[in-house]
Design an enzyme around this catalytic site. Structure first.
Site, PDB file in Angstrom:
ATOM      1  N   GLY A   1       0.833  -1.192   0.000  1.00 29.63           N
ATOM      2  CA  GLY A   1       0.000   0.000   0.000  1.00 29.63           C
ATOM      3  C   GLY A   1       0.869   1.242   0.000  1.00 29.63           C
TER       4      GLY A   1
ATOM      5  N   HIS B   1       3.481   5.261   2.623  1.00 29.17           N
ATOM      6  CA  HIS B   1       4.687   4.991   3.404  1.00 29.17           C
ATOM      7  C   HIS B   1       5.919   5.651   2.785  1.00 29.17           C
ATOM      8  CE1 HIS B   1       2.098   2.192   5.371  1.00 29.17           C
ATOM      9  NE2 HIS B   1       2.009   1.398   4.331  1.00 29.17           N
TER      10      HIS B   1
ATOM     11  N   LYS C   1       5.663  -7.176   2.983  1.00 32.12           N
ATOM     12  CA  LYS C   1       5.363  -6.947   4.398  1.00 32.12           C
ATOM     13  C   LYS C   1       4.163  -7.822   4.779  1.00 32.12           C
ATOM     14  CE  LYS C   1       4.839  -2.383   4.526  1.00 32.12           C
ATOM     15  NZ  LYS C   1       4.515  -2.326   3.094  1.00 32.12           N
TER      16      LYS C   1
ATOM     17  N   ASP D   1      -1.414  -7.822   1.139  1.00 32.31           N
ATOM     18  CA  ASP D   1      -0.135  -7.969   0.434  1.00 32.31           C
ATOM     19  C   ASP D   1       0.214  -9.442   0.207  1.00 32.31           C
ATOM     20  OD1 ASP D   1       0.433  -5.293   0.050  1.00 32.31           O
ATOM     21  OD2 ASP D   1       1.422  -5.075   1.978  1.00 32.31           O
TER      22      ASP D   1
ATOM     23  N   HIS E   1      -0.153   2.162   9.779  1.00 30.90           N
ATOM     24  CA  HIS E   1      -1.398   2.407   9.055  1.00 30.90           C
ATOM     25  C   HIS E   1      -2.406   3.158   9.895  1.00 30.90           C
ATOM     26  CE1 HIS E   1       0.508  -1.044   7.100  1.00 30.90           C
ATOM     27  NE2 HIS E   1       0.108  -0.445   6.015  1.00 30.90           N
TER      28      HIS E   1
ATOM     29  N   ASP F   1      -8.969   2.170   5.014  1.00 30.95           N
ATOM     30  CA  ASP F   1      -9.146   2.217   3.554  1.00 30.95           C
ATOM     31  C   ASP F   1     -10.282   1.351   3.048  1.00 30.95           C
ATOM     32  OD1 ASP F   1      -8.059  -0.236   4.124  1.00 30.95           O
ATOM     33  OD2 ASP F   1      -6.682  -0.241   2.439  1.00 30.95           O
ATOM     34  N   CYS F   2     -10.971   0.646   3.925  1.00 29.73           N
ATOM     35  CA  CYS F   2     -11.934  -0.357   3.469  1.00 29.73           C
ATOM     36  C   CYS F   2     -13.033   0.268   2.602  1.00 29.73           C
ATOM     37  CB  CYS F   2     -12.544  -1.065   4.691  1.00 29.73           C
ATOM     38  SG  CYS F   2     -13.585  -2.452   4.248  1.00 29.73           S
TER      39      CYS F   2
ATOM     40  N   THR G   1     -14.645 -11.343  10.244  1.00 26.33           N
ATOM     41  CA  THR G   1     -14.345 -10.893   8.876  1.00 26.33           C
ATOM     42  C   THR G   1     -15.641 -10.856   8.074  1.00 26.33           C
ATOM     43  OG1 THR G   1     -14.122 -13.064   7.852  1.00 26.33           O
ATOM     44  CG2 THR G   1     -12.158 -12.177   8.943  1.00 26.33           C
TER      45      THR G   1
ATOM     46  N   ASP H   1     -17.205  -5.144  12.229  1.00 26.26           N
ATOM     47  CA  ASP H   1     -16.148  -5.359  11.242  1.00 26.26           C
ATOM     48  C   ASP H   1     -16.556  -4.723   9.910  1.00 26.26           C
ATOM     49  OD1 ASP H   1     -13.759  -6.695  10.086  1.00 26.26           O
ATOM     50  OD2 ASP H   1     -15.309  -7.655   8.873  1.00 26.26           O
TER      51      ASP H   1
HETATM   52  N1  LIG Z   1      -8.382 -13.654   6.148  1.00 28.49           N
HETATM   53  C1  LIG Z   1      -9.510 -13.008   5.864  1.00 28.49           C
HETATM   54  N2  LIG Z   1     -10.574 -13.664   5.330  1.00 28.49           N
HETATM   55  C2  LIG Z   1     -11.718 -13.008   5.047  1.00 28.49           C
HETATM   56  N3  LIG Z   1     -11.884 -11.679   5.233  1.00 28.49           N
HETATM   57  C3  LIG Z   1     -10.865 -10.983   5.762  1.00 28.49           C
HETATM   58  C4  LIG Z   1      -9.637 -11.595   6.109  1.00 28.49           C
HETATM   59  N4  LIG Z   1      -8.827 -10.628   6.620  1.00 28.49           N
HETATM   60  C5  LIG Z   1      -9.535  -9.469   6.597  1.00 28.49           C
HETATM   61  N5  LIG Z   1     -10.752  -9.671   6.086  1.00 28.49           N
HETATM   62  C6  LIG Z   1     -11.806  -8.692   5.860  1.00 28.49           C
HETATM   63  O1  LIG Z   1     -11.259  -7.568   5.194  1.00 28.49           O
HETATM   64  C7  LIG Z   1     -11.819  -6.392   5.762  1.00 28.49           C
HETATM   65  C8  LIG Z   1     -10.918  -5.192   5.562  1.00 28.49           C
HETATM   66  O2  LIG Z   1     -10.745  -4.957   4.182  1.00 28.49           O
HETATM   67  P1  LIG Z   1      -9.609  -3.985   3.695  1.00 28.49           P
HETATM   68  O3  LIG Z   1      -9.734  -2.675   4.369  1.00 28.49           O
HETATM   69  O4  LIG Z   1      -9.585  -4.020   2.209  1.00 28.49           O
HETATM   70  O5  LIG Z   1      -8.339  -4.775   4.282  1.00 28.49           O
HETATM   71  P2  LIG Z   1      -6.834  -4.345   4.568  1.00 28.49           P
HETATM   72  O6  LIG Z   1      -6.746  -2.867   4.587  1.00 28.49           O
HETATM   73  O7  LIG Z   1      -6.502  -4.954   5.893  1.00 28.49           O
HETATM   74  O8  LIG Z   1      -6.074  -4.977   3.469  1.00 28.49           O
HETATM   75  C9  LIG Z   1     -12.025  -6.743   7.210  1.00 28.49           C
HETATM   76  O9  LIG Z   1     -13.009  -5.910   7.791  1.00 28.49           O
HETATM   77  C10 LIG Z   1     -12.443  -8.205   7.145  1.00 28.49           C
HETATM   78  O10 LIG Z   1     -13.835  -8.321   6.964  1.00 28.49           O
HETATM   79  O1  LIG Z   2       0.175  -0.269   3.281  1.00 28.91           O
HETATM   80  C1  LIG Z   2      -0.492  -1.280   3.432  1.00 28.91           C
HETATM   81  C2  LIG Z   2      -0.092  -2.641   3.149  1.00 28.91           C
HETATM   82  O2  LIG Z   2       1.052  -2.686   2.371  1.00 28.91           O
HETATM   83  C3  LIG Z   2      -1.244  -3.294   2.436  1.00 28.91           C
HETATM   84  O3  LIG Z   2      -1.814  -4.273   3.191  1.00 28.91           O
HETATM   85  P1  LIG Z   2      -3.398  -4.494   3.097  1.00 28.91           P
HETATM   86  O4  LIG Z   2      -3.766  -4.474   1.646  1.00 28.91           O
HETATM   87  O5  LIG Z   2      -3.609  -5.806   3.745  1.00 28.91           O
HETATM   88  O6  LIG Z   2      -4.036  -3.327   3.814  1.00 28.91           O
HETATM   89 MG   LIG Z   3      -5.295  -1.683   3.630  1.00 29.15          MG
HETATM   90 MN   LIG Z   4      -8.204  -1.661   5.488  1.00 32.54          MN
END
Ligand SMILES: Nc1ncnc2c1ncn2[C@@H]1O[C@H](COP(=O)(O)OP(=O)(O)O)[C@@H](O)[C@H]1O
Ligand SMILES: O=C[C@H](O)COP(=O)(O)O
Ligand SMILES: [Mg+2]
Ligand SMILES: [Mn+2]
Length: 594
Positions: A62, A65, A113, A118, A226, A412-413, A507, A570
């Site tokens: 991401g 950074h 990372k 990732d 983050h 960022d979700c 999740t 969540d």
């Molecule tokens: N191993 C997993 N399996 C299913 N869903 C997951 C898993 N890990 C995280 N999630 C879901 O992803 C959501 C977050 O999405 P996002 O913000 O795109 O993730 P991140 O920023 O951590 O990459 C969490 O609220 C959860 O519902």
């Molecule tokens: O900066 C964030 C990470 O490199 C990306 O991880 P993430 O996609 O699981 O949020």
């Molecule tokens: Mg993220």
């Molecule tokens: Mn996120």
């Protein structure tokens, strides 16, 4: 009070592209891939994949950074950096484009990372690259020492220690070592380093409000990069005390996170998180060195102070300590032209952009092959209203999702999911073959795959792939409710398979599993499909709401305390319930109207 952070930006969703444009103009030895705006890759201007005679070292993740990771591209360090959106891992296609651009016969090492998004995106890209004939290895870095081993499947976070791993791997590759040897050096380095941070303020994501989490006079110890909450909130102390706490924690014999004991030689990195003046960083370094020597009995062989792996505009720093031996010191000392490793750069100025290399058998883009039917049949019409309703539901939920994710994840979700939803709506108008449900599901997957990074992006990509495969296998033309149910079941199972989570892990599965289970039960009980769909969507909502009371066992929420987790649901589960619910309501309305 929360307020919008003042920023000198244009469109918040263009920040990464515009950052890269400035970077390649600034550093003559760097180029970027050009052609698809979603592909954000910075690479060495003097390396061309097919002929490159060293192991390519690729990292990324991401954005937010900076200067990591793109600022560490250069001879002797990274060969390419793949930049995701802010705090969202890059998509598989972006990573693949980077691999193809710089990987020659010696192969490439991906340094990743340890974050779910990732791991999955780089992991899938590596598999795909291997199937294209590339030699690929992955090393995952999890150097965080702040937290006890996280619950569940997430593992320790990757922090600034990753930069030292980049340098070691880059030097090993430059020396001409084989892929296996470079990977082994990188892995060894990753096991030698530990990191912990302190923050005085929370970062503001572009276009989002500034959190008021950290009041005046407070600091957070043990946070990540983050904006997620730290392990402990405490009253601000003099930096001397803060440094002592951090060093003790990193070197703790209890956690035993780094194999460092009295009498060892170490390397110290003091890393600014984005808004810390160099003066304060140098003061931290000046405090850390004698403590390492006198209190911990260590010889400090090298010191790096600066802002290397930041968290946007967060105030604070992290400290990394790496156990040093001759081999590691040799790699750290080796020459590099990476502009943000503390050395000079030289070079002429080749064009700042080069085209994205295509895979050997490049498949034509969806839109050239497909088109939206002129006339929608009943199924096509229902697909359209359901997709539209589902996409709009998550678009409307964007800010709440970001807010929840900023409490229990990295904020960022909502942006990630909204980016996918907007693209789905655009692509649907242009070319989704709506009368063919299976192919439409496949196209939703490609829209997602193109623009959505992060954990949500890759998992929804996997979801669509599995649903498509199931629909393709069982469907003639009109999809029956039973077939939809089987497709949902297969899609949910594949998220669980690749993401490693199950029911109760807090999740998106805690919305999707109840949806799938209730849909199946109701259909088996002979209830009409519309009602079954609606009832299952209620189960999805109830499931999503119930995540509030769950301990997290997957993803970033595993780093967050129970009190904070209880304050919000969540975000991924809420997003899933919301699009699913909206689709069910839309389908019901359409049937009632007809
Ligand atoms: N191993 C997993 N399996 C299913 N869903 C997951 C898993 N890990 C995280 N999630 C879901 O992803 C959501 C977050 O999405 P996002 O913000 O795109 O993730 P991140 O920023 O951590 O990459 C969490 O609220 C959860 O519902
Ligand atoms: O900066 C964030 C990470 O490199 C990306 O991880 P993430 O996609 O699981 O949020
Ligand atoms: Mg993220
Ligand atoms: Mn996120």
């Amino acid at each position: 009070m929360a307020c919008h952070g003042k920023k000198l930006l244009n469109n918040p969703s263009d920040v990464v592209t515009e950052f890269i444009e400035g970077l390649v103009e600034t550093y003559p030895a760097l180029q970027r891939l050009d052609g698809f705006p979603e592909v954000k890759v910075v690479l060495r201007a003097d390396v061309s994949g097919a002929t490159y005679d060293k192991v390519a070292v690729i990292s990324g993740g991401g954005s937010g950074h900076e200067p990591a990771h793109a600022g560490f591209v250069g001879e002797g360090m990274l060969t390419a950096a793949i930049c995701g959106d802010v705090f969202a891992s890059p998509q598989v296609d972006s990573i693949l484009a980077g691999i193809r651009a710089v990987t020659g016969p010696m192969g490439c090492l991906l340094i990743v990372k340890n974050y779910t998004g990732d791991r999955l995106n780089f992991g899938l890209a590596a598999e795909q690259a291997k199937s294209e004939g590339y030699k690929v290895e992955i090393v995952i870095v999890g150097d965080d020492c702040a937290l006890p081993p996280p619950r569940g499947i997430a593992g320790r976070r990757g922090l600034a220690g990753t930069i030292l791993v980049h340098k070691v791997a880059g030097a090993a590759a430059a020396a001409g070592l084989s892929l296996a040897e470079v990977a082994a050096e990188a892995k060894r380095a990753s096991e030698m380093v530990g990191t912990m941070g302190v923050a005085l303020s929370v970062c503001t994501l572009p276009g989002q409000v500034t959190s008021d989490r950290l009041g005046p006079g407070k600091m957070e110890l043990g946070l990540g990069i983050h904006g997620e909450p730290g392990a402990v909130v405490a009253d601000l102390q003099p930096v001397d005390v803060v440094v002592s706490l951090i060093l003790k924690q990193i070197l703790s014999l209890e956690t035993n996170y780094v194999p460092i004991t009295r009498g060892n030689r170490v390397v110290l990195m003091v890393n600014g998180l984005g808004a810390t003046p160099l003066m304060e960083l140098m003061i931290a370094t000046g405090n850390a060195v004698p403590k390492l020597q006198l209190e911990h009995g260590l010889a400090v062989d090298r010191v790096y102070t600066g802002s290397f792996m930041t968290s946007l505009d967060m105030a604070g720093f992290s400290i990394s300590i790496m156990k040093a031996d001759q081999a590691i010191l040799h790699c750290l000392d080796a020459a590099t032209k990476a502009p943000h490793w503390p050395v000079g750069v030289d070079g002429n100025h080749p064009p700042a952009k080069i085209p994205i290399p295509m895979p050997p058998s490049h498949s034509t883009k969806s839109e050239e092959l497909l088109s939206r039917p002129l006339q929608l049949n009943q199924q096509g019409h229902i697909m359209e209203v359901a997709i539209e309703a589902a996409a709009n539901a998550v678009i409307n939920l964007r800010d709440s999702l970001n807010e929840w994710d900023s409490k229990v994840g990295d904020g960022d979700c909502g942006s990630t999911i909204c980016r996918g939803a907007i693209t789905i709506l655009e692509d649907m108008k242009k070319y989704y073959p709506l009368n063919d449900a299976a192919e439409t599901v496949n196209e939703i997957g490609s829209s997602i795959r193109r623009v959505m990074g992060g954990t949500s992006g890759i998992l929804y990509n996997i979801f669509c792939k599995a649903a498509y495969a199931q629909l393709k296998a069982s469907t003639q033309s009109v999809v029956t409710s039973k077939q939809w149910c089987e497709a949902l079941d297969a899609a949910v199972a594949s998220i669980s398979k690749y993401g490693g989570a199950s029911a109760g892990y807090r999740t998106m599965l805690d919305a999707l599993i109840p949806a799938s289970t209730v849909l199946q039960e109701r259909l088996n009980a002979g209830i009409d499909p519309c009602t079954a769909f609606l009832l299952s969507s209620e189960a999805a909502l109830t499931g999503a709401e119930s995540t509030r009371h769950m301990q997290a066992q997957a993803g970033r929420s595993t780093y967050v305390s129970r009190e904070i987790l209880e304050s919000v649901p969540d975000p991924g589960a809420m997003a899933a319930a919301s699009w699913y619910r909206a689709a069910a309501l839309a389908v019901k309305d359409t049937y009632q109207a007809s």
